[in-house]
Design a protein around this motif. Structure first.
Motif, mmCIF file in Angstrom:
data_model
loop_
_atom_site.group_PDB
_atom_site.id
_atom_site.type_symbol
_atom_site.label_atom_id
_atom_site.label_comp_id
_atom_site.label_asym_id
_atom_site.label_seq_id
_atom_site.Cartn_x
_atom_site.Cartn_y
_atom_site.Cartn_z
ATOM 1 N N HIS B 3 -7.009 77.074 28.834
ATOM 2 C CA HIS B 3 -6.856 76.543 27.486
ATOM 3 C C HIS B 3 -8.008 77.015 26.613
ATOM 4 O O HIS B 3 -9.133 77.176 27.083
ATOM 5 C CB HIS B 3 -6.804 75.022 27.523
ATOM 6 N N LEU B 4 -7.705 77.215 25.350
ATOM 7 C CA LEU B 4 -8.729 77.670 24.413
ATOM 8 C C LEU B 4 -9.420 76.464 23.790
ATOM 9 O O LEU B 4 -8.770 75.461 23.493
ATOM 10 C CB LEU B 4 -8.076 78.517 23.312
ATOM 11 N N PRO B 6 -10.583 74.120 21.140
ATOM 12 C CA PRO B 6 -10.076 73.970 19.764
ATOM 13 C C PRO B 6 -11.183 73.825 18.712
ATOM 14 O O PRO B 6 -11.199 72.891 17.925
ATOM 15 C CB PRO B 6 -9.223 72.701 19.857
ATOM 16 N N THR B 7 -12.093 74.772 18.720
ATOM 17 C CA THR B 7 -13.188 74.725 17.746
ATOM 18 C C THR B 7 -12.698 75.126 16.354
ATOM 19 O O THR B 7 -11.756 75.915 16.239
ATOM 20 C CB THR B 7 -14.334 75.649 18.206
ATOM 21 N N ASN B 8 -13.341 74.604 15.342
ATOM 22 C CA ASN B 8 -12.917 74.939 13.976
ATOM 23 C C ASN B 8 -13.562 76.210 13.454
ATOM 24 O O ASN B 8 -13.163 76.732 12.416
ATOM 25 C CB ASN B 8 -13.221 73.772 13.034
ATOM 26 N N ARG B 14 -9.791 83.080 20.962
ATOM 27 C CA ARG B 14 -8.581 82.700 20.231
ATOM 28 C C ARG B 14 -8.025 83.904 19.462
ATOM 29 O O ARG B 14 -6.814 84.086 19.376
ATOM 30 C CB ARG B 14 -8.895 81.550 19.288
ATOM 31 N N GLN B 17 -6.101 85.901 21.793
ATOM 32 C CA GLN B 17 -4.802 85.270 22.065
ATOM 33 C C GLN B 17 -3.838 85.486 20.892
ATOM 34 O O GLN B 17 -2.642 85.716 21.095
ATOM 35 C CB GLN B 17 -4.998 83.769 22.331
ATOM 36 N N VAL B 18 -4.378 85.449 19.666
ATOM 37 C CA VAL B 18 -3.544 85.689 18.470
ATOM 38 C C VAL B 18 -3.021 87.129 18.516
ATOM 39 O O VAL B 18 -1.833 87.380 18.243
ATOM 40 C CB VAL B 18 -4.350 85.420 17.169
ATOM 41 N N LEU B 99 0.205 77.133 14.078
ATOM 42 C CA LEU B 99 -0.477 77.680 15.258
ATOM 43 C C LEU B 99 -1.960 77.287 15.191
ATOM 44 O O LEU B 99 -2.627 77.577 14.197
ATOM 45 C CB LEU B 99 -0.329 79.204 15.298
ATOM 46 N N PRO B 100 -2.472 76.627 16.207
ATOM 47 C CA PRO B 100 -3.859 76.154 16.128
ATOM 48 C C PRO B 100 -4.915 77.274 16.213
ATOM 49 O O PRO B 100 -5.638 77.422 17.197
ATOM 50 C CB PRO B 100 -3.987 75.202 17.323
ATOM 51 N N ALA B 101 -4.978 78.060 15.171
ATOM 52 C CA ALA B 101 -6.005 79.093 15.031
ATOM 53 C C ALA B 101 -6.395 79.103 13.560
ATOM 54 O O ALA B 101 -5.604 78.681 12.710
ATOM 55 C CB ALA B 101 -5.454 80.445 15.442
ATOM 56 N N THR B 102 -7.582 79.590 13.256
ATOM 57 C CA THR B 102 -7.990 79.616 11.849
ATOM 58 C C THR B 102 -7.226 80.720 11.107
ATOM 59 O O THR B 102 -6.756 81.683 11.732
ATOM 60 C CB THR B 102 -9.500 79.875 11.705
#
Lengths: 282, 256
Positions: B3-4, B6-8, B14, B17-18, B99-102
């Motif tokens: 799991h990555l 979940p830092t902001n 990440r 992964q994107v 998608l939980p990425a910035t």
């Protein structure tokens, strides 16, 4: 957990869909979000998930506005839209690509859910039927174990055994940390799962009560004659189906959410009045 | 399954992964595109030979690079225009937007895959193709043909790469902004912009250089090294500005 504060939104200038909407959604509850077509149920879910931005006011999940789309917020929130397409990948590829973004994703649970929903693992997701895709996405959303779960018409497109399976799965996976919002027209499919009823109408919340409170304040009964105490009634074969004030604390029949919904639209003030008296008494 | 976090803030794992996600979701379309381009290049190679108008060595030593550069540019710009296809349909926008990425990771991933990684893959594919053709000629002609890899280091290749990275940023902006026909709309945008620029430039030259266009030729800007350097810096800045605008547009993108 989810706080909507003075939210206003318009797709077109001058045509407000929401006007100063306020909501406070708590963990451990399953909210049934009801409304007529075009009431803004999907739009509200899109605001909560950060896909739409309020014109005014805010939508906050776990302390942060969803419009910021912070990975921390998004990794703890998941939405299953009503209409959606999935990419041309096999289920395991989709899981491998998306699951790492969700820290609480449980692969074992995902496999179990896929088995319960009898999902095809070998076919590309884009080639699967709408119902199959929906069951896959629901499985993924549940296995992600996010604290906020948004389901837009989750039973649309599901066959009868799948609807029943969905209810069982939802019951089995519910927990005290999760806030689930289910937007639906098909109230009968989901009435056993919901513990708070929220009705959206003309951009405002016109009804927002827990099942407990509804049960304490209203009585659902069948009568041969239309009685004076009826807050709302529907003519049925050989009599009337009635909603009236629950004075003696008894309950003849289980809550009929479909009828309750009709009552909220037709006799909003009268219905809410029963709760005001109840609240004042308590 | 890893799991990555979940830092902001920006996260390199990440981003990877994107990129992996973008590649996997598009690999079938891109694979077809690569096969079409390789097929077209082979046709370019075969036709003169079949028609007997060109000896082996001439072709191997030079002509393949021009169609390859054309396809590299056109293919890359097509690919860039479609990289955010999910964003523009209400049925698929949720996949990208939630998608939980910035937004920066999503933009950086799209840029890297359609510029740097695309260029690396194109070069590798080109070299593989040249090697295959070389082997083919050895096998069927039975003699060594002039073969070198200098083609990838000539100025034409360099200029194409620079132009590609410039135009690619514009097409990336078009991929975020336009809902449909991203490629054609971006192309039209560029044409209109350049036409406007030429018109303004022409007017300025007329004003500065005199009443006739002849006067403008006396201004020899391109021969000035300082101007060339400044022009390059200006181009890089323009690309950075366009990428920043694309990022802002992506960050503020709402469901279609």
């Amino acid at each position: 957990m989810v706080t909507i504060k003075n939210l206003s939104f318009a797709f077109k200038k001058g045509e407000l869909l929401f006007n100063n909407l306020n909501m406070d959604l708590q963990a451990g509850r399953t909210y049934g979000l009801f409304g007529l077509n075009g009431a803004g149920k999907t739009t509200l879910l899109n605001h909560i998930s950060g896909m739409l931005f309020p014109s005014d006011g805010s939508c906050i999940v776990n302390g942060y506005p969803t419009r910021e789309r912070r990975p921390e917020t998004l990794s703890d929130l998941i939405i299953v839209p009503e209409q959606f397409e999935l990419p041309p990948v096999k289920p395991f590829e989709y899981i491998n690509l998306h699951a790492p973004f969700y820290p609480n994703f449980d692969e074992g649970q995902m496999n179990e859910l896929m088995e319960r929903f009898v999902l095809d693992r070998s076919k590309l997701l884009s080639k699967q039927s709408y119902g199959q895709r929906k069951k896959f996405l629901i499985s993924f959303a549940l296995a992600a174990n996010t604290r906020t779960l948004l389901l837009d018409e989750p039973t649309n497109g599901l066959d009868i055994p799948s609807k029943s399976q969905f209810r069982k799965v939802m019951a089995a996976t519910s927990n005290d940390e999760r806030c689930t919002v289910i937007s639906t027209h098909q109230v009968r499919d989901l009435e056993s799962m919901i513990d708070k009823v929220t009705v959206l109408h003309n951009g405002s919340i016109i009804f927002d009560q827990t099942i407990e409170s509804i049960s304490d304040s209203l009585i659902f009964k069948r009568s041969d004659l239309l009685t004076d105490d009826a807050i709302y009634s529907e003519e049925v074969l050989g009599g009337y189906q009635i909603i009236s004030k629950n004075i003696d604390g008894g309950q003849d029949q289980p809550i009929d959410l479909e009828m309750l919904f009709n009552a909220t639209i037709d006799t909003t003030e009268k219905l809410n009045q029963a709760f005001i008296i109840e609240e004042a008494q308590s | 399954m890893n799991h990555l976090e979940p830092t902001n803030s920006f996260s390199f794992p990440r981003l990877v992964q994107v990129i992996k996600r973008t590649y996997t979701l598009n690999k079938r379309t891109w694979g077809t595109g690569v096969l079409v381009i390789l097929g077209a290049l082979l046709l370019f190679w075969f036709f003169p030979l079949i028609l007997g108008r060109q000896p082996w060595h001439q072709f191997i030593s030079g002509n393949l690079i021009q169609p390859a550069l054309f396809f590299y540019t056109a293919g890359g710009l097509f690919l860039t225009s479609a990289v955010f296809y999910e964003l523009h349909s209400p049925d698929t926008a949720f996949l990208t937007l939630t998608l939980p990425a910035t937004s920066l990771e999503k933009m950086a991933g799209a840029w890297l895959i359609t510029s740097v990684l695309y260029t690396v893959v194109s070069v590798v594919l080109y070299l593989v193709l040249v090697l295959i053709l070389h082997g083919f000629s050895l096998l069927f002609i039975g003699s060594e043909v002039p073969f070198s890899l200098y083609q990838l280091s000539n100025s034409e290749v360099g200029q194409t790469l620079v132009s590609y990275f410039g135009y690619q940023s514009v097409f990336l902006l078009g991929a975020v902004v336009f809902r449909k026909n991203n490629f054609l709309k971006t192309l039209l945008g560029i044409i209109v912009f350049l036409a406007g620029l030429f018109m303004i430039g022409g007017l300025l030259f007329l004003i500065i250089g005199g009443s006739t266009l002849e006067g403008s030729y006396s201004i020899q800007l391109s021969s000035n090294d300082l101007f060339t350097t400044l022009y390059s810096i200006f181009n890089v800045l323009i690309v950075l500005v366009i990428l920043t605008i694309s990022y802002i547009r992506l960050k503020n993108k709402q469901v279609a």
